[in-house]
Scaffold this active site. Structure first.
Site, PDB file in Angstrom:
ATOM      1  N   HIS A 318       0.854  -1.190   0.000  1.00  0.00           N
ATOM      2  CA  HIS A 318       0.000   0.000   0.000  1.00  0.00           C
ATOM      3  C   HIS A 318       0.893   1.245   0.000  1.00  0.00           C
ATOM      4  O   HIS A 318       1.849   1.334   0.779  1.00  0.00           O
ATOM      5  CB  HIS A 318      -0.892  -0.011   1.242  1.00  0.00           C
ATOM      6  CG  HIS A 318      -1.990   0.997   1.203  1.00  0.00           C
ATOM      7  ND1 HIS A 318      -1.763   2.349   1.295  1.00  0.00           N
ATOM      8  CD2 HIS A 318      -3.335   0.848   1.077  1.00  0.00           C
ATOM      9  CE1 HIS A 318      -2.913   2.992   1.227  1.00  0.00           C
ATOM     10  NE2 HIS A 318      -3.877   2.111   1.099  1.00  0.00           N
ATOM     11  N   ARG A 338      -6.636  10.302  -0.211  1.00  0.00           N
ATOM     12  CA  ARG A 338      -6.273  10.765  -1.559  1.00  0.00           C
ATOM     13  C   ARG A 338      -7.517  10.960  -2.418  1.00  0.00           C
ATOM     14  O   ARG A 338      -7.593  11.867  -3.238  1.00  0.00           O
ATOM     15  CB  ARG A 338      -5.298   9.784  -2.206  1.00  0.00           C
ATOM     16  CG  ARG A 338      -3.877   9.911  -1.634  1.00  0.00           C
ATOM     17  CD  ARG A 338      -2.926   8.901  -2.243  1.00  0.00           C
ATOM     18  NE  ARG A 338      -3.100   7.589  -1.663  1.00  0.00           N
ATOM     19  CZ  ARG A 338      -3.129   6.453  -2.325  1.00  0.00           C
ATOM     20  NH1 ARG A 338      -3.010   6.471  -3.650  1.00  0.00           N
ATOM     21  NH2 ARG A 338      -3.265   5.299  -1.706  1.00  0.00           N
TER      22      ARG A 338
END
Length: 540
Positions: A318, A338
Site C-alpha cells: 500500500h 487521496r
C-alpha cells in the site's frame, strides 16, 4: 547515477513549499516500466524456486517459500499418534475469527450445520477490523456490477479470475443490504443516501464507509450476531495441522491451546480456512499494516495437504504507510484521503504521481523518488514522501479531515503530528496478499472437504487489488462459502475417526528430505512473528 544523500534531520524541520501543479498522467508503457523497475513483485532478488508440493517450480519470495517448504511444528521426527477419540466432532470447522470466518460461521449455522469457529486470538482480531477506507459496491445511479467488474479487472492488470470476480461484483449489493439490515452504520450524504466516494483506479464513486473505521464497524455488528448464533467458539486456539480422511480428503484439524500448549483434535466433515494473509512475514523487510496474527498458517497447512496455490508471487504494498515517527511504521493511511484530495510531494515539494493511480503504480512512484534521492530522510535513516491532508480542508471546508478521518487524526496526534496542519511522512507498507489458495466460486479447493474464504484465497483480484474490494470479498465469499461448505458437510458420506491420520504431513516431510538431504528445514505454521529474529527498526 549519483544519488544525493540529504542530511539526517527531523523531517518536519524546514518543510519545502508545496507546488500543487498536477503531474502528467502516465502512458500504459510508462506504467509498465515503472512497475518493472520499482515494484517489489517484479524484482528478481530475494526469490526462491519451490521444489516440493503442488506449486513446485514456482518462484516466490523467500519468506513464502520458507513457510511452504517447512516441517510440522508438532514434531521434528515423529508425529503425534491420533488419539482414540476426537475432542470434538462437528459438521464444519471454521479456522479464523476475522470477517470471513465470522460471516461463514453465521451462514453455516443458519444452514443447519454444527459449527466450531476456532481462532488464534480473539474473535474479530484480524485485518478486517483494520480496514479503514471503505467497501466497494456498485450502488450509484450511473454505476453497475458490469462497470465494477471492468474497473477491478483492469486494476488487476487483467490477471484476476473472471468467474470469481463476477460473483464478487454481482452479489455485492445484496450483501451490503444485508449488512445494513443487521445494523451497520455506513456514512450518509445530506439527503440520507449512502455516501459514495471514489477510490484509486476506479471510474465511478462506489466506496461506502463508516468514517475511517469501516471494518471495525462491520465486525462490531457481526460479532454480536455470531455470539447469539449458537456457533461454538474456541479463542486462542490456532490450527497447527489439518487432518486427512478417506481418499486424501480433509477430515478436521489439530488445534493448539495457547494457554497451556495442549492439542485439541477436531473431527469435521468440512474445514473452512479463513486464516487471512501473510503481512507479518515482512516480505522484503517491508513494514506492514497487518494484524499480529497474519502469518500465513492456512497456506502452510493446505499446501501440505496438496492444495494448489495461486499468484503467491504477488503482494500489495500500500502506497501510504507511515514511516515516521518510526514507532508508527507500517500503520496505514487510508487511500480515502487521496480520494478526498490529499496530495503527495517529494522532498523538493514537487508532486510526482497522480494520487489516484492504482496502488501498485503509486507505490512504485514513491519507491522511485526515494531510491533516486528525492525522498525525505528520517532520523532512523529510512526515506519517505510527504502526504499532505491540508488540501482536503482547503477544498472541502475547515474540519473535514477531523470529521471524516477521526482515527487518523487521533493516532497521529498521539505522536505529536497534527495532520490537519502538517503532512504525514509515508512509504509503501506490506498490506495485502494478492494470491492464495486456489478455489472455485464456492470456495472449494483441490482437496475434498477443504474450503477457503477471504485473504487466504487467491484469484479474485489477480496481481493488484483496488481499494475496498477485499472487504467486499470477505463478506460476499464469507457468506457464499459458509453456506456451500455447510451444505456439503451435511451431505458428506459418514467416515470413521479410525480413518483419520496425518499421512499427508508424513509424506510431505519425506519429500522435503529427498529434495533437501542433510539440511534442516524451518518449522511452520509459525503462528506468531518472532521479532527477536528481526533487526529492522520499523517492524510494527
Amino acid at each position: 547515477m549519483t544519488v544525493e544523500k540529504p542530511p539526517l534531520i527531523n523531517p518536519y524541520d524546514n518543510l519545502p513549499s508545496f507546488d500543487l501543479a498536477e503531474p502528467k498522467a502516465y502512458s500504459p508503457s510508462e506504467r509498465e516500466e515503472l512497475l518493472r523497475r520499482y515494484y517489489p513483485d517484479y524484482r528478481p532478488d530475494r526469490k526462491t524456486t519451490l521444489h516440493v508440493g503442488a506449486n513446485a517450480g514456482d518462484v516466490l519470495p523467500d519468506e513464502i517459500a520458507s513457510i511452504l517448504e517447512s516441517r510440522s511444528i508438532l514434531s521434528k521426527n515423529v508425529l503425534p499418534a491420533v488419539p482414540s477419540t476426537p475432542d470434538i466432532e462437528v459438521d464444519l470447522l471454521v479456522i479464523g475469527g476475522g470477517g470471513a470466518g465470522i460471516m461463514a460461521s453465521i451462514f453455516a449455522m443458519e444452514a443447519g450445520a454444527r459449527v466450531l469457529l476456532a481462532t488464534k486470538l480473539r474473535v474479530g482480531d484480524s485485518n478486517t477490523v483494520m480496514a479503514e477506507g471503505g467497501i466497494q459496491v456498485a450502488l450509484g445511479e450511473d454505476d453497475s456490477p458490469v462497470q465494477h467488474f471492468k474497473d477491478a479487472y483492469r486494476g488487476g492488470h487483467f490477471t484476476g479470475d473472471p468467474e470469481l470476480l463476477s460473483v464478487l461484483v454481482r452479489e455485492g449489493p445484496d450483501v451490503i443490504s444485508w449488512l445494513i439490515r443487521k445494523g451497520v452504520l455506513f456514512d450518509r450524504d445530506p439527503s440520507g443516501n449512502l455516501s459514495l466516494r471514489k477510490g484509486g483506479g476506479t471510474t465511478r464513486p462506489r466506496l461506502i464507509s463508516a468514517k475511517d473505521y469501516t471494518g471495525l464497524e462491520i465486525v462490531r455488528v457481526l460479532k454480536e450476531d455470531l455470539l447469539n448464533s449458537g456457533v461454538t467458539i474456541w479463542e486462542f486456539s490456532p490450527a497447527v495441522e489439518l487432518l486427512q480422511g478417506p481418499e486424501g480428503s480433509c477430515a478436521g484439524a489439530i488445534l493448539k491451546d495457547v494457554d497451556n500448549g495442549s492439542l485439541k483434535w477436531v473431527k469435521a466433515n468440512a474445514v473452512l480456512l479463513a486464516t487471512g494473509g501473510t503481512g507479518r512475514l515482512h516480505i522484503g523487510d517491508f513494514a506492514t499494516s497487518n494484524h499480529f496474527g497474519a502469518t500465513g498458517d492456512g497456506l502452510v497447512m493446505a499446501y501440505r495437504m496438496g492444495a494448489k496455490l495461486l499468484n503467491m508471487e504477488s503482494f500489495q504494498y500500500h502506497p501510504t504507510g507511515v514511516i515516521y515517527p518510526s514507532e508508527m511504521a507500517g500503520m496505514l493511511i487510508t487511500e480515502a484521503v487521496r480520494g478526498a484530495g490529499a496530495r503527495m510531494f517529494n522532498r523538493h515539494g514537487k508532486r510526482f504521481v497522480q494520487e489516484l493511480e492504482t496502488r501498485d503504480v503509486v507505490a512504485s512512484a514513491i519507491i522511485r523518488e526515494c531510491e533516486e534521492g528525492r525522498g525525505v530522510r528520517t532520523p532512523s535513516g529510512h526515506h519517505g514522501v510527504y502526504l499532505d491532508l491540508t488540501a482536503i480542508d482547503r477544498e472541502m471546508g475547515e474540519g473535514t479531515v477531523e470529521r471524516r478521518f477521526p482515527n487518523i487524526v487521533k493516532l497521529m496526534g498521539k505522536h505529536q503530528v497534527d495532520c490537519t496542519k502538517q503532512p504525514i511522512l509515508v512509504y509503501p507498507t506490506l498490506h495485502y496478499q494478492n494470491g492464495g489458495i486456489a478455489s472455485d466460486t464456492s470456495g472449494r479447493t483441490h482437496v475434498k472437504g477443504l474450503y477457503v474464504a477471504g485473504e487466504a484465497s487467491g484469484g479474485v483480484h489477480g496481481k493488484n487489488r483496488l481499494m475496498g474490494n477485499s472487504l467486499l470479498e470477505v463478506f460476499v465469499y464469507g457468506r457464499r462459502v459458509g453456506e456451500e461448505a455447510a451444505r456439503e458437510a451435511l451431505e458428506r458420506k459418514p467416515f470413521s475417526w479410525h480413518e483419520v491420520n496425518l499421512g499427508h504431513v508424513e509424506g510431505f516431510q519425506k519429500n522435503l528430505e529427498k529434495e533437501f538431504p542433510g539440511t534442516s528445514r524451518p518449522e511452520a505454521p509459525i503462528l506468531f512473528p518472532d521479532y527477536r529474529k528481526h533487526s529492522h527498526p520499523d517492524h510494527a
